[in-house]
Design a protein around this motif. Structure first.
Motif, PDB file in Angstrom:
ATOM      1  N   CYS A  51       0.785  -1.063  -0.055  1.00 32.86           N
ATOM      2  CA  CYS A  51       0.007   0.055  -0.206  1.00 32.86           C
ATOM      3  C   CYS A  51       1.028   1.074  -0.121  1.00 32.86           C
ATOM      4  CB  CYS A  51      -0.946   0.043   1.119  1.00 32.86           C
ATOM      5  SG  CYS A  51      -0.203  -0.058   2.611  1.00 32.86           S
ATOM      6  N   LYS A  52       2.175   1.190   0.308  1.00 39.41           N
ATOM      7  CA  LYS A  52       3.046   2.338   0.151  1.00 39.41           C
ATOM      8  C   LYS A  52       3.509   2.568  -1.108  1.00 39.41           C
ATOM      9  CE  LYS A  52       2.723   2.615   4.856  1.00 39.41           C
ATOM     10  NZ  LYS A  52       2.181   3.781   5.506  1.00 39.41           N
ATOM     11  N   ALA A  53       4.140   3.643  -1.276  1.00 37.32           N
ATOM     12  CA  ALA A  53       4.767   4.136  -2.391  1.00 37.32           C
ATOM     13  C   ALA A  53       6.245   3.510  -2.701  1.00 37.32           C
ATOM     14  CB  ALA A  53       4.788   5.773  -2.730  1.00 37.32           C
ATOM     15  N   THR A  54       6.773   3.132  -1.400  1.00 38.77           N
ATOM     16  CA  THR A  54       7.819   2.577  -1.490  1.00 38.77           C
ATOM     17  C   THR A  54       7.838   1.230  -0.833  1.00 38.77           C
ATOM     18  OG1 THR A  54       9.214   4.653  -1.513  1.00 38.77           O
ATOM     19  CG2 THR A  54      10.548   2.756  -0.718  1.00 38.77           C
ATOM     20  N   ILE A  55       8.313   0.100  -1.497  1.00 39.43           N
ATOM     21  CA  ILE A  55       8.326  -1.313  -0.992  1.00 39.43           C
ATOM     22  C   ILE A  55       9.526  -1.946  -1.065  1.00 39.43           C
ATOM     23  CG2 ILE A  55       7.211  -3.491  -1.454  1.00 39.43           C
ATOM     24  CD1 ILE A  55       5.517  -2.209  -3.721  1.00 39.43           C
ATOM     25  N   TYR A  56       9.706  -2.511  -0.109  1.00 40.14           N
ATOM     26  CA  TYR A  56      11.099  -3.331   0.444  1.00 40.14           C
ATOM     27  C   TYR A  56      10.820  -4.618   0.310  1.00 40.14           C
ATOM     28  CZ  TYR A  56      12.995   1.281   1.741  1.00 40.14           C
ATOM     29  OH  TYR A  56      13.302   2.715   1.861  1.00 40.14           O
ATOM     30  N   GLU A  57      11.660  -5.459  -0.127  1.00 42.78           N
ATOM     31  CA  GLU A  57      11.701  -7.014  -0.475  1.00 42.78           C
ATOM     32  C   GLU A  57      13.183  -7.497   0.165  1.00 42.78           C
ATOM     33  OE1 GLU A  57       8.750  -7.966  -3.958  1.00 42.78           O
ATOM     34  OE2 GLU A  57      10.788  -6.783  -4.480  1.00 42.78           O
ATOM     35  N   LEU A  58      12.923  -8.348   1.053  1.00 42.04           N
ATOM     36  CA  LEU A  58      14.144  -9.211   1.435  1.00 42.04           C
ATOM     37  C   LEU A  58      14.207 -10.542   0.468  1.00 42.04           C
ATOM     38  CD1 LEU A  58      16.463  -9.854   3.360  1.00 42.04           C
ATOM     39  CD2 LEU A  58      14.803 -10.916   4.953  1.00 42.04           C
ATOM     40  N   CYS A  59      15.283 -10.603  -0.300  1.00 45.93           N
ATOM     41  CA  CYS A  59      15.291 -11.565  -1.561  1.00 45.93           C
ATOM     42  C   CYS A  59      16.679 -12.289  -1.377  1.00 45.93           C
ATOM     43  CB  CYS A  59      15.429 -10.734  -2.846  1.00 45.93           C
ATOM     44  SG  CYS A  59      14.270  -9.617  -3.066  1.00 45.93           S
ATOM     45  N   ARG A  75      15.632  -5.410  -2.190  1.00 46.65           N
ATOM     46  CA  ARG A  75      15.302  -4.588  -3.188  1.00 46.65           C
ATOM     47  C   ARG A  75      14.314  -3.591  -2.879  1.00 46.65           C
ATOM     48  NH1 ARG A  75      12.042  -8.133  -7.660  1.00 46.65           N
ATOM     49  NH2 ARG A  75      14.199  -8.793  -7.665  1.00 46.65           N
ATOM     50  N   ARG A  76      14.473  -2.121  -3.174  1.00 47.36           N
ATOM     51  CA  ARG A  76      13.581  -1.137  -2.999  1.00 47.36           C
ATOM     52  C   ARG A  76      12.982  -0.800  -4.221  1.00 47.36           C
ATOM     53  NH1 ARG A  76      16.423   4.159  -1.278  1.00 47.36           N
ATOM     54  NH2 ARG A  76      16.646   4.232  -3.566  1.00 47.36           N
ATOM     55  N   THR A  77      11.643  -0.938  -4.423  1.00 49.57           N
ATOM     56  CA  THR A  77      10.953  -0.471  -5.464  1.00 49.57           C
ATOM     57  C   THR A  77      10.127   0.957  -5.092  1.00 49.57           C
ATOM     58  OG1 THR A  77      10.373  -2.603  -6.343  1.00 49.57           O
ATOM     59  CG2 THR A  77       9.001  -0.935  -7.170  1.00 49.57           C
ATOM     60  N   THR A  78      10.445   2.013  -5.724  1.00 50.94           N
ATOM     61  CA  THR A  78       9.745   3.289  -5.483  1.00 50.94           C
ATOM     62  C   THR A  78       8.613   3.363  -6.663  1.00 50.94           C
ATOM     63  OG1 THR A  78      11.572   4.043  -4.394  1.00 50.94           O
ATOM     64  CG2 THR A  78      10.086   5.639  -5.126  1.00 50.94           C
ATOM     65  N   ARG A  79       7.434   3.626  -6.452  1.00 51.37           N
ATOM     66  CA  ARG A  79       6.446   3.676  -7.556  1.00 51.37           C
ATOM     67  C   ARG A  79       6.122   5.201  -7.572  1.00 51.37           C
ATOM     68  NH1 ARG A  79       2.394  -0.952  -5.702  1.00 51.37           N
ATOM     69  NH2 ARG A  79       2.715   0.197  -3.738  1.00 51.37           N
ATOM     70  N   GLY A  80       5.734   5.771  -8.646  1.00 50.99           N
ATOM     71  CA  GLY A  80       5.360   7.067  -9.084  1.00 50.99           C
ATOM     72  C   GLY A  80       5.231   7.158 -10.363  1.00 50.99           C
ATOM     73  N   VAL A  81       5.536   8.588 -10.783  1.00 42.67           N
ATOM     74  CA  VAL A  81       5.450   8.937 -12.266  1.00 42.67           C
ATOM     75  C   VAL A  81       6.467   7.925 -13.110  1.00 42.67           C
ATOM     76  CG1 VAL A  81       5.891  10.605 -14.056  1.00 42.67           C
ATOM     77  CG2 VAL A  81       4.935  11.216 -11.874  1.00 42.67           C
ATOM     78  N   LYS A  82       7.534   7.646 -12.394  1.00 41.24           N
ATOM     79  CA  LYS A  82       8.647   6.714 -12.809  1.00 41.24           C
ATOM     80  C   LYS A  82       8.763   5.715 -11.844  1.00 41.24           C
ATOM     81  CE  LYS A  82      13.144   6.637 -14.468  1.00 41.24           C
ATOM     82  NZ  LYS A  82      14.647   7.261 -14.521  1.00 41.24           N
ATOM     83  N   MET A  83       8.822   4.424 -11.933  1.00 36.63           N
ATOM     84  CA  MET A  83       9.085   3.318 -11.011  1.00 36.63           C
ATOM     85  C   MET A  83      10.524   3.213 -11.166  1.00 36.63           C
ATOM     86  SD  MET A  83       7.942  -0.611 -10.359  1.00 36.63           S
ATOM     87  CE  MET A  83       6.814  -0.592 -11.889  1.00 36.63           C
ATOM     88  N   GLU A  84      11.154   3.130 -10.097  1.00 40.57           N
ATOM     89  CA  GLU A  84      12.600   3.136  -9.766  1.00 40.57           C
ATOM     90  C   GLU A  84      12.934   1.740  -8.894  1.00 40.57           C
ATOM     91  OE1 GLU A  84      16.496   5.202  -8.151  1.00 40.57           O
ATOM     92  OE2 GLU A  84      14.687   6.211  -8.069  1.00 40.57           O
ATOM     93  N   ILE A  85      13.541   0.693  -9.341  1.00 37.01           N
ATOM     94  CA  ILE A  85      14.187  -0.373  -8.594  1.00 37.01           C
ATOM     95  C   ILE A  85      15.444  -0.390  -8.502  1.00 37.01           C
ATOM     96  CG2 ILE A  85      14.260  -2.881  -8.502  1.00 37.01           C
ATOM     97  CD1 ILE A  85      11.601  -2.865 -10.436  1.00 37.01           C
ATOM     98  N   ARG A  86      16.034  -0.545  -7.113  1.00 38.14           N
ATOM     99  CA  ARG A  86      17.345  -0.518  -6.781  1.00 38.14           C
ATOM    100  C   ARG A  86      17.573  -1.731  -5.666  1.00 38.14           C
ATOM    101  NH1 ARG A  86      19.992   4.847  -5.717  1.00 38.14           N
ATOM    102  NH2 ARG A  86      21.868   3.515  -6.133  1.00 38.14           N
ATOM    103  N   GLU A  87      18.656  -2.337  -5.830  1.00 41.50           N
ATOM    104  CA  GLU A  87      18.924  -3.468  -4.906  1.00 41.50           C
ATOM    105  C   GLU A  87      20.420  -3.080  -4.261  1.00 41.50           C
ATOM    106  OE1 GLU A  87      19.487  -6.724  -7.577  1.00 41.50           O
ATOM    107  OE2 GLU A  87      17.337  -6.704  -7.982  1.00 41.50           O
ATOM    108  N   SER A  88      20.258  -3.676  -2.940  1.00 39.55           N
ATOM    109  CA  SER A  88      21.491  -3.479  -2.035  1.00 39.55           C
ATOM    110  C   SER A  88      22.644  -4.573  -2.693  1.00 39.55           C
ATOM    111  CB  SER A  88      21.429  -3.993  -0.521  1.00 39.55           C
ATOM    112  OG  SER A  88      20.858  -5.344  -0.518  1.00 39.55           O
ATOM    113  N   GLU A  89      23.703  -4.484  -1.726  1.00 35.67           N
ATOM    114  CA  GLU A  89      24.709  -5.441  -2.311  1.00 35.67           C
ATOM    115  C   GLU A  89      24.333  -6.887  -1.557  1.00 35.67           C
ATOM    116  OE1 GLU A  89      28.163  -5.185   0.312  1.00 35.67           O
ATOM    117  OE2 GLU A  89      27.549  -3.813   1.638  1.00 35.67           O
TER     118      GLU A  89
END
Length: 61
Positions: free
Chosen positions: A10-18, A27-41
């Motif tokens: 339900c949040k604009a930013t979602i975190y997943e433990l993968c 993995r962090r997914t930020t949703r908005g006008v442009k979706m951005e996905i970033r991953e940690s080391e």
């Protein structure tokens, strides 16, 4: 890749433990006008579990 835990969709930013290849990452997914996905080391499970708890408690960004 397998998702073990995740925060609320339900949040604009979602975190997943993968995990993949025997290592874990966040993995962090930020949703908005442009979706951005970033991953940690990638880290061994024990170290990443600690980081995951710190992230959820607000101690890490």
């Amino acid at each position: 890749m397998r998702v073990h835990r995740h925060t609320c969709e339900c949040k604009a930013t979602i975190y997943e433990l993968c995990s993949a290849g025997g290592l874990m990452f966040i993995r962090r997914t930020t949703r908005g006008v442009k979706m951005e996905i970033r991953e940690s080391e990638r880290l061994v499970s024990a170290r990443m579990q600690v980081l995951w708890v710190r992230l959820l408690s607000g101690e890490a960004h």
